[in-house]
Scaffold this motif. Sequence first.
Motif, PDB file in Angstrom:
ATOM      1  N   UNK A 373      26.143  15.021 -26.021  1.00 30.43           N
ATOM      2  CA  UNK A 373      25.064  15.964 -25.806  1.00 30.43           C
ATOM      3  C   UNK A 373      24.324  16.216 -27.107  1.00 30.43           C
ATOM      4  N   UNK A 374      23.059  16.583 -27.013  1.00 28.14           N
ATOM      5  CA  UNK A 374      22.249  16.758 -28.216  1.00 28.14           C
ATOM      6  C   UNK A 374      21.091  17.690 -27.897  1.00 28.14           C
ATOM      7  N   UNK A 375      20.248  17.903 -28.884  1.00 31.46           N
ATOM      8  CA  UNK A 375      19.071  18.744 -28.710  1.00 31.46           C
ATOM      9  C   UNK A 375      18.068  18.007 -27.822  1.00 31.46           C
ATOM     10  N   UNK A 376      17.896  18.510 -26.596  1.00 30.26           N
ATOM     11  CA  UNK A 376      17.012  17.838 -25.646  1.00 30.26           C
ATOM     12  C   UNK A 376      15.535  18.046 -25.956  1.00 30.26           C
ATOM     13  N   UNK A 377      15.242  18.903 -26.912  1.00 28.80           N
ATOM     14  CA  UNK A 377      13.839  19.231 -27.152  1.00 28.80           C
ATOM     15  C   UNK A 377      13.375  18.790 -28.536  1.00 28.80           C
ATOM     16  N   UNK A 378      14.044  17.764 -29.054  1.00 31.26           N
ATOM     17  CA  UNK A 378      13.629  17.178 -30.319  1.00 31.26           C
ATOM     18  C   UNK A 378      13.049  15.780 -30.095  1.00 31.26           C
ATOM     19  N   UNK A 379      13.033  15.336 -28.846  1.00 30.92           N
ATOM     20  CA  UNK A 379      12.625  13.962 -28.533  1.00 30.92           C
ATOM     21  C   UNK A 379      11.200  13.683 -28.993  1.00 30.92           C
ATOM     22  N   UNK A 380      10.269  14.596 -28.752  1.00 32.21           N
ATOM     23  CA  UNK A 380       8.862  14.369 -29.134  1.00 32.21           C
ATOM     24  C   UNK A 380       8.714  14.263 -30.652  1.00 32.21           C
ATOM     25  N   UNK A 459      17.938  25.332 -28.999  1.00 30.41           N
ATOM     26  CA  UNK A 459      18.366  24.190 -28.182  1.00 30.41           C
ATOM     27  C   UNK A 459      19.239  23.211 -28.953  1.00 30.41           C
ATOM     28  N   UNK A 460      19.215  23.259 -30.276  1.00 38.82           N
ATOM     29  CA  UNK A 460      20.052  22.346 -31.052  1.00 38.82           C
ATOM     30  C   UNK A 460      21.527  22.735 -30.993  1.00 38.82           C
TER      31      UNK A 460
END
Length: 802
Positions: A373-380, A459-460
């Motif tokens: 699992x990871x920070x799902x909101x760092x992709x961009x 989120x991280x």
Amino acid sequence: MFVSYKWLQEYLPNLNQEAKALGEVISRTGIEVEDVFNYADGIKKVVVGHVVTCEQHPNAEKLHKLTVNVGEEELAEIVCGAPNVAVGQDVIVALPGARLPGGIKIKKAKLRGEVSNGMICALQELGIDGKVVPKAFVEGIYVFTEKQTPGTDVLELLGLNDPILELGITPNRSDALSMRGVAYEVGAITAEKPVLTVPEVTNVSTQQTADLLALNVENTVDTSYYSIAIAENVVIKESPLWLQGKLMKAGIRPHNNVVDITNYILLTYGQPLHAFDFDTLAGKDVSVRRAKADEAFTTLDSVERTLSEKNLVITSNDTPIAIAGIMGGLASEVTAKTTRVALETALFQPTVTRLSAKAVGIRSEASMRFEKGMDYFVAEQARQHALALLVELADATILAEPLTIDHREPFEVTLPLDVKRVNHVLGTAMTVTDVAEAFDRLQFETTHEGNVFMVTVPSRRPDISIEADLLEEVGRIYGYDNLPSTLPKGEATPGKLNYRQQKTREIRQLLEGNGFYQAITYGLETEAKAGYLALKETHLTKLAMPMSEEHSHLRTSLAAGLLDVVAYNVARRQSNVAFYEIARVFYGNETDRPTEEEHLAGAVTGLWESTPWQKIARPVDFFDVKGMIEAVVSTLGLVAPLRFEATKKAELHPGRAAAIYLGTEEVGYLGQLHPSEAARLDLPETYVFELNLQALLAADKVEKNYHEMPRFPASQRDIAVLVNNEVTNATLEDIIKENAGGLLKHIVLFDVFVNDKIGNDKKSMAYNLTYFDPSRTLTDEEVSASYDKIVVALEAIGAEIR
């Protein structure tokens, strides 16, 4: 996770703590630092050299004689055996007097008659693992691809003069699998906020990504986010030294600028990316789907793998081009011929990734991060940074508007935390300001009213979900070393056994004092044995993954295991054996966990008395076992009476088996093992019993009352009755008690006589009756009146008084 100290300083410019000291502080706050090392330790006098001439060694076929510019007035003559050395190269030179890892000293020497003033080095000779050395230089010396100045310190050039902290990341701290995550952690520890920036993407084309590709995701639960961008006019080349150095120090081998950028982003953000050679794709339709059964696919490591529905794959026109989140395909690999790159940024469901990786036998850096699992909101941010680097390092042109399918659920975790609760749990005297400072250092957004904080978790940090997690964060940032050391408060109480433990011990002592040995048998049996001689019918509980069929079901009775123990001993010529066991049985059902119940069971065979003094050896019989059970139950002092009633069980002798009742509740059985069962187990005459010990221990107890020693004598009478064989002792005792009145205190059966002279269907039973009144001496008339009533009652059921 290998963390470069200098890379960390890029995010924390004011970080100046010595690396080992920093490692100790990090370990004390929750993430173990397993090692701190520096590639430069023990290395000196290693510089850049420029090869001016390269000739064949006159006396050795595999050696070369070189002259090398090492930044000094004179060229250095060096003998080298590397197959890839050539004129014009900038190489690594260890000068005379240099030291290398392992205590190696470089001296001026003669090799086959030629003087050598130093050594041309491979990266492995600087202590770098061969697994992370660029493939082109694994078998030879390292050659700088960019022009370097002779005499430059190689350690500084490659960034090897840099402490490396090896972190042991626990499964819950997936945020520390990225440099930015570690920067947040170290920043919280050192009270410095990390400087984190994302470069802007330049050189963006007016052409849209959708002009070249169409995107489809079949299951948005498996893939909550998927984005693909295209870079054109890409120039494939070696990465700059700063990038190669960072990757090698992190344990990743450099390949080329495009692949190295994806790995750099992986390390920086913890977000895996994958680059496809766009021109090798089968078509413009890119999809994410489950693999088909037995679908073949060749991965980047040139191994053909057989896929299944467990695997999630990326396809182009339905042809697999990658196993999602694990490894790309060989056919779409970025090579020196690549000019257009399709860059994937995705979020795959952790469980799906783990099962997929297990199915194909691959564990990659990418799959590890998806699994944890990871920070799902760092992709961009990760995608933007990667595209900016493609422009900078690969001269790429980026197509506008990457294709994106986004079904991420919002990360909304807000938890309350009371300062009073913090101090109660941690034993501190922290103020509202202290707690606010801890959250500020962690960069958790907070609001508070009075002593109560509302904490918004970023989120991280998906590992934080309950109050206890927040308490841990406050405690570790405050400093475990700062927590007060206090002794436990309260009065010490002596240890003692509870009622169940005490009575169980007394039962063990009683049984062992009467010749029984304790046995411990398996709680798991075969399906046939699991329900053998069970007290009640129940659903058997089968293990989902038993180690063997011999131990596949939870037992519902102790009898089967004990009989196996008896049979084992009898087979080894131990003919007189008595075993007992106190353990749990498991009554299952189809919808919930099985119910556990503690039982006492025993099994006896052979002689009860073996050649005692002035007595005859006597084999065990039904009444010996019955008396043993009565003795066990009597230790508990129960209110309800113990009763034995004839019963029939298929495994027991039809005329020598009894159900045991406590009042009206059936709590066990005893009996002789059926001759056919005894023969099957190869046993002689054997008796077995089992009691619901849990029910007996929970039953109502008689309060102990103490009385004075009696001053008046008791009066006794004997009575013998002739009855039919089917009349039981319990029936006769009940009749005697009901008609004797309150003066009768004890009834003892002291003789049972059977003989053909009184009839084969008859038996004579003799009882001793004890009458007693603690306040006076009884008269013969009172005793006789009671005795006469008993006689009348017995004759009424057809008994003959003898």
